[in-house]
Design an enzyme around this catalytic site. Structure first.
Site, short mmCIF file in Angstrom:
data_model
loop_
_atom_site.label_atom_id
_atom_site.label_comp_id
_atom_site.label_asym_id
_atom_site.label_seq_id
_atom_site.Cartn_x
_atom_site.Cartn_y
_atom_site.Cartn_z
N SER A 8 0.87 -1.19 0.00
CA SER A 8 0.00 0.00 0.00
C SER A 8 0.90 1.23 0.00
CB SER A 8 -0.85 -0.03 1.28
OG SER A 8 -1.36 1.25 1.58
N TYR B 161 -2.14 -0.91 10.53
CA TYR B 161 -2.10 -1.09 9.06
C TYR B 161 -0.78 -0.57 8.50
CZ TYR B 161 -3.92 -0.98 4.22
OH TYR B 161 -4.13 -1.18 2.87
P1 NDP Z 1 -11.77 -6.24 0.69
O1 NDP Z 1 -12.15 -5.91 2.08
O2 NDP Z 1 -12.67 -5.83 -0.43
O3 NDP Z 1 -11.55 -7.83 0.57
C1 NDP Z 1 -10.75 -8.50 1.50
C2 NDP Z 1 -10.58 -9.95 1.08
O4 NDP Z 1 -9.71 -10.59 2.03
C3 NDP Z 1 -11.90 -10.73 1.10
O5 NDP Z 1 -11.89 -11.66 0.04
C4 NDP Z 1 -11.83 -11.45 2.46
O6 NDP Z 1 -12.54 -12.66 2.50
C5 NDP Z 1 -10.35 -11.73 2.57
N1 NDP Z 1 -9.93 -11.94 3.96
C6 NDP Z 1 -9.84 -11.03 4.96
N2 NDP Z 1 -9.42 -11.61 6.10
C7 NDP Z 1 -9.25 -12.94 5.81
C8 NDP Z 1 -8.85 -14.08 6.57
N3 NDP Z 1 -8.51 -13.98 7.87
N4 NDP Z 1 -8.79 -15.29 5.95
C9 NDP Z 1 -9.12 -15.39 4.65
N5 NDP Z 1 -9.51 -14.36 3.87
C10 NDP Z 1 -9.57 -13.15 4.45
O7 NDP Z 1 -10.27 -5.68 0.50
P2 NDP Z 1 -9.65 -4.73 -0.64
O8 NDP Z 1 -9.94 -5.30 -1.98
O9 NDP Z 1 -10.02 -3.32 -0.37
O10 NDP Z 1 -8.08 -4.87 -0.34
C11 NDP Z 1 -7.31 -5.94 -0.81
C12 NDP Z 1 -5.83 -5.68 -0.49
O11 NDP Z 1 -5.41 -4.48 -1.13
C13 NDP Z 1 -5.56 -5.49 1.00
O12 NDP Z 1 -4.33 -6.09 1.32
C14 NDP Z 1 -5.49 -3.99 1.15
O13 NDP Z 1 -4.71 -3.61 2.25
C15 NDP Z 1 -4.83 -3.63 -0.15
N6 NDP Z 1 -5.06 -2.23 -0.56
C16 NDP Z 1 -6.35 -1.75 -0.76
C17 NDP Z 1 -6.54 -0.45 -1.19
C18 NDP Z 1 -7.93 0.07 -1.46
O14 NDP Z 1 -8.06 1.21 -1.92
N7 NDP Z 1 -8.99 -0.72 -1.23
C19 NDP Z 1 -5.42 0.46 -1.43
C20 NDP Z 1 -4.12 -0.15 -1.15
C21 NDP Z 1 -3.98 -1.45 -0.75
P3 NDP Z 1 -14.08 -12.71 2.99
O15 NDP Z 1 -14.88 -12.16 1.86
O16 NDP Z 1 -14.32 -14.15 3.24
O17 NDP Z 1 -14.15 -11.85 4.22
#
Ligand code: NDP
Length: 257
Positions: A148, A161
């Site tokens: 990120s 984070y």
């Molecule tokens: P979302 O919240 O949309 O999705 C998160 C995903 O991670 C879901 O599929 C969720 O599964 C899964 N997940 C979370 N915890 C667990 C766990 N303990 N075990 C298994 N699966 C898990 O996230 P984003 O798409 O927003 O973000 C994705 C990545 O990108 C992250 O690492 C985030 O930090 C990074 N990021 C995001 C940005 C943004 O603007 N959104 C910007 C920069 C980085 P389930 O559906 O089952 O909960």
């Protein structure tokens, strides 16, 4: 000829947290580049709905789903072994799943600190270690850690984070230190502010939206499509001599004040 450099035909790729959000878009991009995809999440209903969506437009065998908790060491070992035995050799791993928790540091409970560190940092070690075990035996593999802009830049109220994403950059380097000589490439991408369902409220907030447009040299929000090319590149042979790097995909936010 050039395009073959980025061709993932026949490669098996796992994107953690691909039941929704950025992970789902990255999974679709890897599929478009030819990969056989293993979708992943914790919630089995959401995962099944994503699997069904992908299956609608793909031949049988190109899409699989594995549900396991990335913070649970035993579940991760079982999950990766299941993929290796039932889908085939895992060649591309994208450590994408992550969570956010916003609270001023003085009000931050240690349980919440631990939960974010475990989900956003320890998970990449756990999943990377198990995938790495198999990749090292074969002498090849690509691991892409989703970082990120908070890998480099802090903001108030998101201390765990920021700490986790900074740690993920150095975990990328630590994996490189141990595994690069044995044919693995481990890199990261660091997305800036991405316009997704989750950030729609920020896009709609005039003050925040103007801040983003002014603070980003490219003067726009990123899109999930902006992230696909770099992930396909880092998952393909085109990046075979790229080791331990984190590529910022942030419209220049992290290099200009
Ligand atoms: P979302 O919240 O949309 O999705 C998160 C995903 O991670 C879901 O599929 C969720 O599964 C899964 N997940 C979370 N915890 C667990 C766990 N303990 N075990 C298994 N699966 C898990 O996230 P984003 O798409 O927003 O973000 C994705 C990545 O990108 C992250 O690492 C985030 O930090 C990074 N990021 C995001 C940005 C943004 O603007 N959104 C910007 C920069 C980085 P389930 O559906 O089952 O909960």
């Amino acid at each position: 000829m050039g395009n073959r450099l980025f061709d993932l035909t026949g490669r098996i790729a796992l994107v953690t947290g691909s039941s929704r959000g950025i992970g789902k878009a990255l999974a679709a991009g890897l599929v478009d580049a030819g990969a056989t995809i293993v979708l992943h999440g914790a919630n089995t209903e959401r995962l099944e709905s994503a699997r069904a969506e992908f299956s609608d437009r793909l031949p049988a065998g190109r899409v699989h789903a594995a549900a396991f908790d990335i913070t649970d060491s035993k579940a991760v070992t079982d999950g990766i072994n299941w993929i290796e035995e039932n889908v085939g050799p895992l060649e591309v791993l994208v450590n994408n799943a992550g969570i956010q928790h916003r609270v001023p540091m003085l009000d931050l409970e240690v349980e919440d600190w631990d939960r974010v560190i475990r989900t956003d940092l320890t998970s990449a070690f756990l999943v990377g270690r198990e995938a790495g075990r198999h990749m090292l035996q074969r002498g090849s593999g690509k691991i892409i850690n989703i970082c990120s802009v908070q890998t480099d830049l802090a903001r108030p109220t998101i201390a765990p984070y920021v700490a986790a994403k900074g740690g993920l950059r150095n975990l990328t380097r630590a994996m490189t230190a141990e595994w690069a000589s044995q044919g693995l490439q481990i890199n990261g991408i660091a997305p800036g502010y991405i316009h997704t369902e989750m950030t729609q409220n920020l896009v709609d907030d005039d003050a925040f939206n103007s801040w983003i447009l002014g603070r980003t040299p490219a003067a726009r929000w990123g899109t999930v499509e902006d992230l696909v090319g770099p992930v396909v590149w880092l998952g393909s042979e085109a990046s075979n001599f790229v080791n331990g790097q984190v590529i910022f995909i942030d419209g220049g936010m992290s290099v200009v004040v």
